[in-house]
Each structure stands twice: as C-alpha cells, then as structure tokens.
Design a protein around this motif. Structure first.
Motif, PDB file in Angstrom:
ATOM      1  N   VAL A   1       0.814  -1.220   0.000  1.00  0.00           N
ATOM      2  CA  VAL A   1       0.000   0.000   0.000  1.00  0.00           C
ATOM      3  C   VAL A   1       0.845   1.268   0.000  1.00  0.00           C
ATOM      4  CG1 VAL A   1      -1.915  -1.162   1.141  1.00  0.00           C
ATOM      5  CG2 VAL A   1      -0.231   0.057   2.528  1.00  0.00           C
ATOM      6  N   GLY A   2       2.171   1.133  -0.100  1.00  0.00           N
ATOM      7  CA  GLY A   2       3.040   2.292  -0.235  1.00  0.00           C
ATOM      8  C   GLY A   2       3.476   2.944   1.054  1.00  0.00           C
ATOM      9  N   LEU A   3       3.249   2.293   2.196  1.00  0.00           N
ATOM     10  CA  LEU A   3       3.693   2.855   3.463  1.00  0.00           C
ATOM     11  C   LEU A   3       5.174   2.620   3.710  1.00  0.00           C
ATOM     12  CD1 LEU A   3       0.750   1.878   5.825  1.00  0.00           C
ATOM     13  CD2 LEU A   3       1.218   4.086   4.790  1.00  0.00           C
ATOM     14  N   ALA A   4       5.726   1.648   3.052  1.00  0.00           N
ATOM     15  CA  ALA A   4       7.143   1.319   3.215  1.00  0.00           C
ATOM     16  C   ALA A   4       7.665   0.841   1.874  1.00  0.00           C
ATOM     17  CB  ALA A   4       7.332   0.253   4.294  1.00  0.00           C
ATOM     18  N   GLY A   5       8.987   0.804   1.768  1.00  0.00           N
ATOM     19  CA  GLY A   5       9.625   0.339   0.541  1.00  0.00           C
ATOM     20  C   GLY A   5      10.826  -0.518   0.865  1.00  0.00           C
ATOM     21  N   ASP A   6      11.520  -0.937  -0.167  1.00  0.00           N
ATOM     22  CA  ASP A   6      12.680  -1.809   0.031  1.00  0.00           C
ATOM     23  C   ASP A   6      13.761  -1.133   0.859  1.00  0.00           C
ATOM     24  OD1 ASP A   6      11.447  -3.752  -1.462  1.00  0.00           O
ATOM     25  OD2 ASP A   6      12.378  -3.128  -3.350  1.00  0.00           O
ATOM     26  N   ARG A   7      13.803   0.213   0.826  1.00  0.00           N
ATOM     27  CA  ARG A   7      14.855   0.944   1.532  1.00  0.00           C
ATOM     28  C   ARG A   7      14.392   1.522   2.871  1.00  0.00           C
ATOM     29  NH1 ARG A   7      17.223   5.215  -2.567  1.00  0.00           N
ATOM     30  NH2 ARG A   7      15.007   5.648  -2.848  1.00  0.00           N
ATOM     31  N   THR A   8      13.175   1.208   3.267  1.00  0.00           N
ATOM     32  CA  THR A   8      12.692   1.728   4.555  1.00  0.00           C
ATOM     33  C   THR A   8      13.497   1.096   5.689  1.00  0.00           C
ATOM     34  OG1 THR A   8      10.463   2.000   3.668  1.00  0.00           O
ATOM     35  CG2 THR A   8      10.693   1.960   6.064  1.00  0.00           C
ATOM     36  N   PRO A   9      14.055   1.895   6.606  1.00  0.00           N
ATOM     37  CA  PRO A   9      14.855   1.333   7.703  1.00  0.00           C
ATOM     38  C   PRO A   9      14.042   0.375   8.564  1.00  0.00           C
ATOM     39  CG  PRO A   9      15.142   3.716   7.548  1.00  0.00           C
ATOM     40  CD  PRO A   9      14.035   3.370   6.625  1.00  0.00           C
ATOM     41  N   TYR A  10      14.736  -0.634   9.104  1.00  0.00           N
ATOM     42  CA  TYR A  10      14.084  -1.644   9.945  1.00  0.00           C
ATOM     43  C   TYR A  10      13.389  -0.989  11.135  1.00  0.00           C
ATOM     44  CZ  TYR A  10      13.603  -5.565  13.190  1.00  0.00           C
ATOM     45  OH  TYR A  10      13.107  -6.492  14.084  1.00  0.00           O
TER      46      TYR A  10
END
Length: 525
Positions: free
Chosen positions: A448-457
């Motif tokens: 849904v676009g709240l996070a991506g592959d580069r979003t920090p853990y």
C-alpha cells in the motif's frame, strides 16, 4: 565543495534563531537573516547581539514589515540575498529557510548532494496549466492589482478587487514572461542568484507587476529562474520536506518524528514545533556530525496520508438518487465475504464454487483486474463500479440468472457494506478473521506504499503496531454497524465451528459447509 549561504526570514523566538544560525554556520556555511520589522526591537537586538561575533552571519541591509501573501516577503528575501552575495563571496548555493526549518541531514551529506549535480532546485510549474493551485483564485492573483493584505485588511482587499472587476481594470502579464508557481523554499546556485539580481535592476516593469500580485513568494523566484536558466539545469523540486493537511495547514513535526524525518529524500524539514525541544536538539547536533549515514525510504507523505485517513470514516455526504431509488430486489440474496487477506477469501470462494451452484465474484470493488462479464461498460473502471454499485450488482444477478451471488470485499469498504446492508434485498455477511504475522504486515505496508525496500528496519518496527491496530479497528467498525446477518469465521477456531458459520452464511447443510472449510492451506500465506 559546495558552501551554502542560508537566506533566513524570521519574526520570533530570537533564542531559537541564534541556535539555528550557530548550528548552520558551525561547519563553515553562511547565513543572512531578515528579522521582520514588525517584531519587538528587543527581540531583534537579542539576535544581533547573540550573533555579533560570528563572521559567517550577516543581516539584511534593510528591514521591512512583512505580511502573508504580500510582496514584502519577496522584498525581504531580496534584501537578505543581496547582503549574502556581498558578504559571502565563497558561497556557491543560496538556500531559502524560515525559522521553523531545520536540517534533517548532516552538512557533509548536504554538500555532497549539491556537488553531485550542477543545477538549481526550485518547484516551478506552469501557472495556468498545472493544478498546483487546488482551490480559490488563480488568474485573479495576476491580472488584478492587490495593494492590501488579505488577512489584516480584508475589507479593503476585497473592495479593491470588486471595484477593479466591476470596472474591467485588468492588466496584461509582461509579454516575455511565462509565470510559474511552486514552493517558496528553493536552493539556487550563485550564478543564478546573480542573474536574478541583474534582472531585478534591468526590468522595473516586471518588478512593478509582481509587486501588486497576490502571494508573489510562490511565483516570483519560480518565474525568474525558468526565464533565466536553461531547463536542463533546473531540478523541479524543493529540498525542504513539508506537508500540508487537507485544510491547507502545514503539518508540524514533534520529538517522535526524528527517524521519519531522517529517512526522507530532503535536506531540511518544515515545520518543526517550538515545543519539540528534544527534536530540535538532535537535529541541531546532526548538521555538524561526521560520517552519518542515511537510509532513504521517503515514506513520509504516504504514511501521513494513511494515518490521518484513520481519523475519518469514509462515508459520502449523501446517497446518489439512483441508489436510494433502486434495489437489488427483495427476492435476491447478496452474500459478502469480508476478508483482509484477499488470497484467503479467493481460496474460500473457489471451494464454494466447487461445492455449490452459487455464482462467485472476487474483489470486484477492490481489484481493477477482477474478471467480470461485459455489462456495457459499467464494469470497465473502478470508479464506475463504485458510483453505480447497485446497478452493477443488479446486472450481475441478471447475467448469472441467479437470485444468489457471492462477492468479496475488503473490511475497509464499510461504506459499501452499509449501502448494501440497507438494501431491500437480503444481505448476508461472512467475516473471515485471519491472524497477521509481522512478515505479512510488512508485506502489506509495502503493497500500500507505506514502506519500501529501503525503509529502515526501525521505521518498519514503529509502523507495525499502527497497521495492526488499523486492521483491528476495521473489524470493530463492522461489528459496531450491527448488520442483521453477520457470521464470523476465524483462523483460530476448529473446522467444525467454522463450518457452522459457513452453513449459516450460505444456508447450506452443515456437511457441505464442512467440506468447504476442510482445506489444509486455506489460511496459509
């Protein structure tokens, strides 16, 4: 190596301004300050005294009283820019700031970022063709003259506008100027700034025009940069992260936004709350830090939209007349499977197809690609399906020549559920309650676009409770709606309990329902 001269327009909180200037100049950058002449003299004196020993600070050579929407904001900016150009000959970039802005990257990162590409960063959209202005005046800002402040002299402002309009006293935009619009928070190269100052001296006609436009800080520099600089040397964006609410008010950031701000693809952020003392302290230290690494995920705007959307129940203001005056038919039954995990609902529908003769349709109000028969175009887009929901369902009943129909819906579609629940037909609902692992929630946030592959853990971990609670909230809203025929099938319940719920939902023998639910991988992700 880039060296930045910050252009700071401010009008309050002298202690915060002193700290901001000290933080930005500690690494060798510069700052030119215009402190609003409306402010108390002792506040301005405090800023001057507090920064008197800092050689990287200068002040606008002329102070004026500033007002929102007025030419005075542009004029104050020009005065601060002129002082900066003269005082800081080594400055390579000029970055527009307010007292509410703070760095969300280190100076090291900012300098490397600006060195990567020789260009100007400014939002600059076609004034008339773009939709940058969402509501309100557009052409009126330019073709009429505005001498008074709309906020402090409202009666005079609108009286002069109505008089000009009644007498037809419009004016032409300078013929060689194509007006542009965008955010006032720009970052321009020294060469561009020098060209702008030359233009200001050479074109008094353009200066007179902008001096009586409304909200010129959104058009003046944006227009001149496009007029003077080749298009391939302009990056059409701001380097300052800012968001606006649905009501046009700037979103304010607080202490718990530190990690979110650092992960955005911007150098500064606006607005930082004056009460966010810990956030201000951490960001102040950040700018002079060495070796800091930033993991850019850029989910800030989508996350804000998601979170603020939870505060509103998505009902329409009034039902459409063709919906209130029509019905699916008293003799018909609409059977709705409500499930957040679409793959689980689709497996259940496949079992229902196999074990009964009831036509089944998957997420027709959620998936554009849901297979549907040709119904004359009403099924062609998601917008049409939602607008003509009852007409669509009547046509599907007719197409399948059946008085019973099973469809799937997402729990977020409460407006649809309530609409069909009010129909004169019989509406039965089976809510399929699944368990949500962290891995599933992370995948959902990415979908849904709240996070991506580069979003920090760490950002994802903070996000998970919000997403999980949102799903619980959707289920609670359905239960609170008190639908007449509402059954629940739960992943944690044994097959015999779920079979009774399915039998009640489909009004089929319990033996048939048991065969439907006895699928080993029904709830598997």
């Amino acid at each position: 190596m880039a060296k930045i001269a910050f252009i700071l327009l401010c009008h309050k909180d002298p202690d915060a301004i002193i700290k901001q200037a000290q933080s930005l100049t500690a690494v060798g950058d510069y700052i030119s300050i215009h402190f609003d002449a409306r402010a108390r003299p002792e506040a301005y004196k405090r800023v001057r005294d507090g920064l008197a020993e800092n050689p990287n600070v200068c002040f606008a050579h002329k102070r004026i009283k500033c007002g929102w929407g007025e030419w005075s904001l542009v004029e104050a900016t020009i005065y601060a820019v002129q002082s900066a150009v003269e005082a800081f000959p080594r400055a390579t970039h000029f970055y527009m700031l307010s007292g509410d802005c703070m760095a969300i990257k280190s100076a090291e990162y900012a300098h490397e970022f600006l060195d990567r590409r020789d260009c100007d960063y400014v939002e600059s959209f076609d004034y008339f063709k773009s939709d940058w202005i969402k509501t309100g005046w557009k052409e009126e800002r330019l073709i009429y003259r505005h001498w008074f402040n709309e906020r402090t002299q409202k009666r005079r402002f609108y009286a002069m506008f109505e008089l000009q309009k009644r007498l037809g006293l419009t004016r032409e935009i300078p013929r060689d100027i194509e007006v542009m619009i965008g955010s006032q928070w720009w970052c321009l190269r020294r060469r561009t700034i020098e060209w702008i100052l030359d233009f200001i001296r050479d074109r008094p006609d353009v200066m007179r025009f902008f001096a009586t436009t409304w909200i010129p800080d959104e058009t003046f520099f944006q227009t001149l940069v496009r007029h003077l600089v080749p298009e391939n040397e302009i990056e059409n964006r701001t380097l300052t992260f800012l968001m606006f609410s649905d009501y046009g008010m700037p979103v304010v950031f607080y202490n718990d936004h530190y990690d979110l701000l650092l992960s955005q693809d911007f150098l500064f952020a606006r607005k930082i709350s004056p009460e966010a003392t810990e956030l201000r302290r951490r960001l102040g230290v950040l700018y002079s830090s060495q070796g800091a690494r930033f993991q850019i995920s850029n989910e800030g705007r989508s996350l804000f939209k998601f979170l603020t959307g939870k505060g509103r129940i998505g009902r329409r203001f009034a039902p459409r007349f063709w919906e209130t005056e029509s019905s699916l038919g008293r003799e018909r039954e609409m059977l709705i499977v409500v499930c957040k995990k679409w793959h689980v609902a689709k497996r259940l529908l496949e079992r229902i197809r196999q074990m009964t003769n009831i036509p089944c349709i998957e997420y027709l109000f959620n998936e554009e690609s849901c297979p549907l028969p040709d119904l004359g175009g009403i099924q062609s887009t998601m917008g049409k399906r939602h607008r003509h929901r009852r007409a669509l369902m009547r046509m599907l009943f007719d197409y399948y020549e059946s008085d019973r129909l099973v469809v799937c819906m997402d729990p977020a579609n409460l407006d649809l559920l309530e609409d069909f629940g009010r129909d004169r037909s019989v509406t039965r609902m089976l809510e399929v309650e699944c368990q949500f692992s962290d891995a599933y929630l992370i995948g959902h946030a990415m979908r849904v676009g709240l996070a991506g592959d580069r979003t920090p853990y760490e950002t994802i971990q903070r996000l998970l409770p919000t997403v999980r609670n949102d799903m619980i909230h959707e289920s609670d809203r359905i239960r609170d709606a008190n639908f007449e025929f509402h059954s629940r099938m739960r992943e944690i319940d044994p097959p015999e309990v779920n079979a009774r719920a399915v039998a009640e939902f489909l009004t089929v023998p319990e033996a048939t329902a048991q065969e439907i639910v006895q699928l080993d991988h029904l709830f598997a992700d």
